[in-house]
Design an enzyme around this catalytic site. Structure first.
Site, PDB file in Angstrom:
ATOM      1  N   ARG A  23      -7.471  -7.943   0.936  1.00  0.00           N
ATOM      2  CA  ARG A  23      -8.366  -7.141   0.078  1.00  0.00           C
ATOM      3  C   ARG A  23      -9.198  -6.138   0.877  1.00  0.00           C
ATOM      4  O   ARG A  23     -10.309  -5.780   0.473  1.00  0.00           O
ATOM      5  CB  ARG A  23      -9.302  -8.041  -0.740  1.00  0.00           C
ATOM      6  CG  ARG A  23      -8.581  -8.875  -1.791  1.00  0.00           C
ATOM      7  CD  ARG A  23      -9.590  -9.587  -2.679  1.00  0.00           C
ATOM      8  NE  ARG A  23      -8.939 -10.599  -3.509  1.00  0.00           N
ATOM      9  CZ  ARG A  23      -9.509 -11.731  -3.897  1.00  0.00           C
ATOM     10  NH1 ARG A  23     -10.753 -12.006  -3.529  1.00  0.00           N
ATOM     11  NH2 ARG A  23      -8.857 -12.604  -4.646  1.00  0.00           N
ATOM     12  N   ARG A  27     -13.643  -3.235  -3.082  1.00  0.00           N
ATOM     13  CA  ARG A  27     -14.999  -3.069  -3.591  1.00  0.00           C
ATOM     14  C   ARG A  27     -16.105  -3.063  -2.551  1.00  0.00           C
ATOM     15  O   ARG A  27     -17.205  -2.581  -2.834  1.00  0.00           O
ATOM     16  CB  ARG A  27     -15.289  -4.168  -4.628  1.00  0.00           C
ATOM     17  CG  ARG A  27     -14.426  -4.089  -5.865  1.00  0.00           C
ATOM     18  CD  ARG A  27     -14.714  -5.235  -6.811  1.00  0.00           C
ATOM     19  NE  ARG A  27     -14.319  -6.513  -6.244  1.00  0.00           N
ATOM     20  CZ  ARG A  27     -14.502  -7.691  -6.838  1.00  0.00           C
ATOM     21  NH1 ARG A  27     -15.103  -7.736  -8.027  1.00  0.00           N
ATOM     22  NH2 ARG A  27     -14.103  -8.802  -6.270  1.00  0.00           N
ATOM     23  N   ARG A  36     -13.532   4.926  -7.632  1.00  0.00           N
ATOM     24  CA  ARG A  36     -13.381   4.193  -8.887  1.00  0.00           C
ATOM     25  C   ARG A  36     -14.317   4.759  -9.960  1.00  0.00           C
ATOM     26  O   ARG A  36     -13.941   4.866 -11.134  1.00  0.00           O
ATOM     27  CB  ARG A  36     -13.631   2.705  -8.681  1.00  0.00           C
ATOM     28  CG  ARG A  36     -13.503   1.906  -9.964  1.00  0.00           C
ATOM     29  CD  ARG A  36     -13.316   0.438  -9.736  1.00  0.00           C
ATOM     30  NE  ARG A  36     -13.263  -0.299 -11.001  1.00  0.00           N
ATOM     31  CZ  ARG A  36     -12.974  -1.580 -11.103  1.00  0.00           C
ATOM     32  NH1 ARG A  36     -12.685  -2.284 -10.021  1.00  0.00           N
ATOM     33  NH2 ARG A  36     -12.948  -2.179 -12.274  1.00  0.00           N
ATOM     34  N   ASP A  73      -2.009  -5.244  -7.477  1.00  0.00           N
ATOM     35  CA  ASP A  73      -2.444  -6.562  -7.935  1.00  0.00           C
ATOM     36  C   ASP A  73      -1.215  -7.424  -8.177  1.00  0.00           C
ATOM     37  O   ASP A  73      -0.153  -6.914  -8.554  1.00  0.00           O
ATOM     38  CB  ASP A  73      -3.260  -6.442  -9.223  1.00  0.00           C
ATOM     39  CG  ASP A  73      -3.984  -7.733  -9.559  1.00  0.00           C
ATOM     40  OD1 ASP A  73      -3.409  -8.558 -10.305  1.00  0.00           O
ATOM     41  OD2 ASP A  73      -5.101  -7.931  -9.067  1.00  0.00           O
ATOM     42  N   TYR A 147      -1.306 -17.739 -14.411  1.00  0.00           N
ATOM     43  CA  TYR A 147      -1.974 -16.680 -15.171  1.00  0.00           C
ATOM     44  C   TYR A 147      -1.234 -16.394 -16.473  1.00  0.00           C
ATOM     45  O   TYR A 147      -1.858 -16.195 -17.521  1.00  0.00           O
ATOM     46  CB  TYR A 147      -2.064 -15.399 -14.341  1.00  0.00           C
ATOM     47  CG  TYR A 147      -3.143 -15.419 -13.291  1.00  0.00           C
ATOM     48  CD1 TYR A 147      -4.472 -15.151 -13.619  1.00  0.00           C
ATOM     49  CD2 TYR A 147      -2.842 -15.697 -11.969  1.00  0.00           C
ATOM     50  CE1 TYR A 147      -5.465 -15.154 -12.650  1.00  0.00           C
ATOM     51  CE2 TYR A 147      -3.828 -15.697 -10.984  1.00  0.00           C
ATOM     52  CZ  TYR A 147      -5.139 -15.435 -11.335  1.00  0.00           C
ATOM     53  OH  TYR A 147      -6.118 -15.455 -10.374  1.00  0.00           O
TER      54      TYR A 147
END
Length: 338
Positions: A23, A27, A36, A73, A147
């Site tokens: 990652r 963020r 973003r 993702d 998921y």
């Protein structure tokens, strides 16, 4: 010329361990947050190849990491299989309808959703130097199945585990379908320029040993064998988070070239039980990186010393947290590179 990360994955120890962080594009970087805010939501960014390539390259520019991990993702595979996907602010991904409410046969495949991902790989490969390894990835079948069945992340993956016991034939069909689509997806990434790939099994640790054999080892072995057949020179990193004592069996039976270690594993133990010469990746606690302080460089040294003499890629035990200070990443790199 292959870079140090790719050479490590091919079994050659480096004087200084190559570094990338799971990652690493995301963020915690102000440049990501700015892009973003300009472009919109997460899924919009993933399917915007120009934006996704820019995001993939941002941490390479800032930190000089040895690997560029595709900004995407794991749930792109269920989305391409025809399941609805959205990311809710503050709540994470939602898949609909769930496989508790519908069957795979109810979905209409949309493999064209892979095309912008492949384009991101091509664009990124053109933006980074030859010494930086382009890394592709996919979620492993068990993790994606959890998921798809629950429609979201769950604390103990209970819905999928219950299906494994109550209706293993149905879960087998789901995993087999994910295997087939994942092979197509990963081959496409490699053809677009990915030089190595990682299989993320983030929820592998929730399974009992015999269930782990069926739902983690067996599907990953199928994917690995297929990729080895079509792209024999592309290294595969397997990351079964939470595998614990089942890690040695995973390393041998899946056929992966390298294994990623989560932060709960003792690196000295891992070094002692893994096949001699097998490359390893990991395993600093992401929360220690976020916390910083004198314990950070000390732990970095412990990990490096544990794998001295073995091909080793320095990484975290899972993804970097969004509140990780930039200066802590810089400190980590100083500790690794000297």
């Amino acid at each position: 010329m292959p870079g140090p990360l790719l050479n490590t994955l091919k079994g050659f120890s480096q004087e200084i361990a190559p570094v990338w962080l799971m990652r690493q594009a995301g963020r915690y970087l102000p440049e990501y947050r700015a892009l973003r805010a300009e472009k919109g939501g997460f899924l919009t960014l993933v399917y915007d190849s120009d934006a996704a390539a820019e995001i993939t390259v941002q941490p390479i520019r800032r930190f000089g990491f040895d690997g560029a991990i595709l900004f995407s993702d794991i749930l792109i595979v269920p989305h391409a299989m025809g399941q609805g996907l959205e990311f809710l602010a503050g709540e994470g991904p939602r898949l609909s309808p769930t496989l508790l409410e519908a069957n795979l046969e109810d979905f209409t495949s949309a493999h064209e959703r892979f095309d912008p991902i492949y384009e991101t790989v091509r664009k990124t490969r053109g933006m980074i130097g030859e010494s930086v390894t382009m890394l592709g990835f996919a979620g492993s079948p068990w993790t994606n199945a959890t998921y798809m069945i629950a429609g979201q992340g769950s604390k103990d993956q209970g819905p999928a585990r219950l299906m494994a016991y109550r209706d293993p034939e149905r879960l087998q069909a789901i995993c087999d379908a994910i295997v087939d689509v994942s092979i197509t997806y990963l081959r496409g990434q490699i053809d677009a320029g990915a030089e190595a790939i990682q299989l993320f099994d983030s929820w592998a640790g929730s399974l009992a040993p015999d269930e782990f054999e069926r739902w983690v080892i067996a599907p990953n072995a199928k994917i690995t064998a297929a990729i080895k057949q079509s792209h024999p020179d592309t290294p595969i990193i397997g990351f079964p988070k939470g595998a614990g004592a089942k890690l040695p069996a995973y390393a041998v039976e899946t056929g992966v070239d390298a294994v990623g270690l989560d932060e709960t594993l003792d690196p000295v133990w891992a070094n002692s039980v893994l096949p001699e010469g097998m490359p390893v990746q990991g395993n600093l606690d992401p929360l220690l990186l976020e916390a910083g302080g004198p314990a950070l460089p000390k732990r970095v040294r412990t990990v490096l010393e544990a794998f001295e003499g073995r091909p080793h890629i320095f990484n975290l035990g899972h993804g970097i947290g969004q509140f990780t200070p930039i200066e802590h990443v810089e400190e980590l790199l100083r500790a690794v590179r000297g």
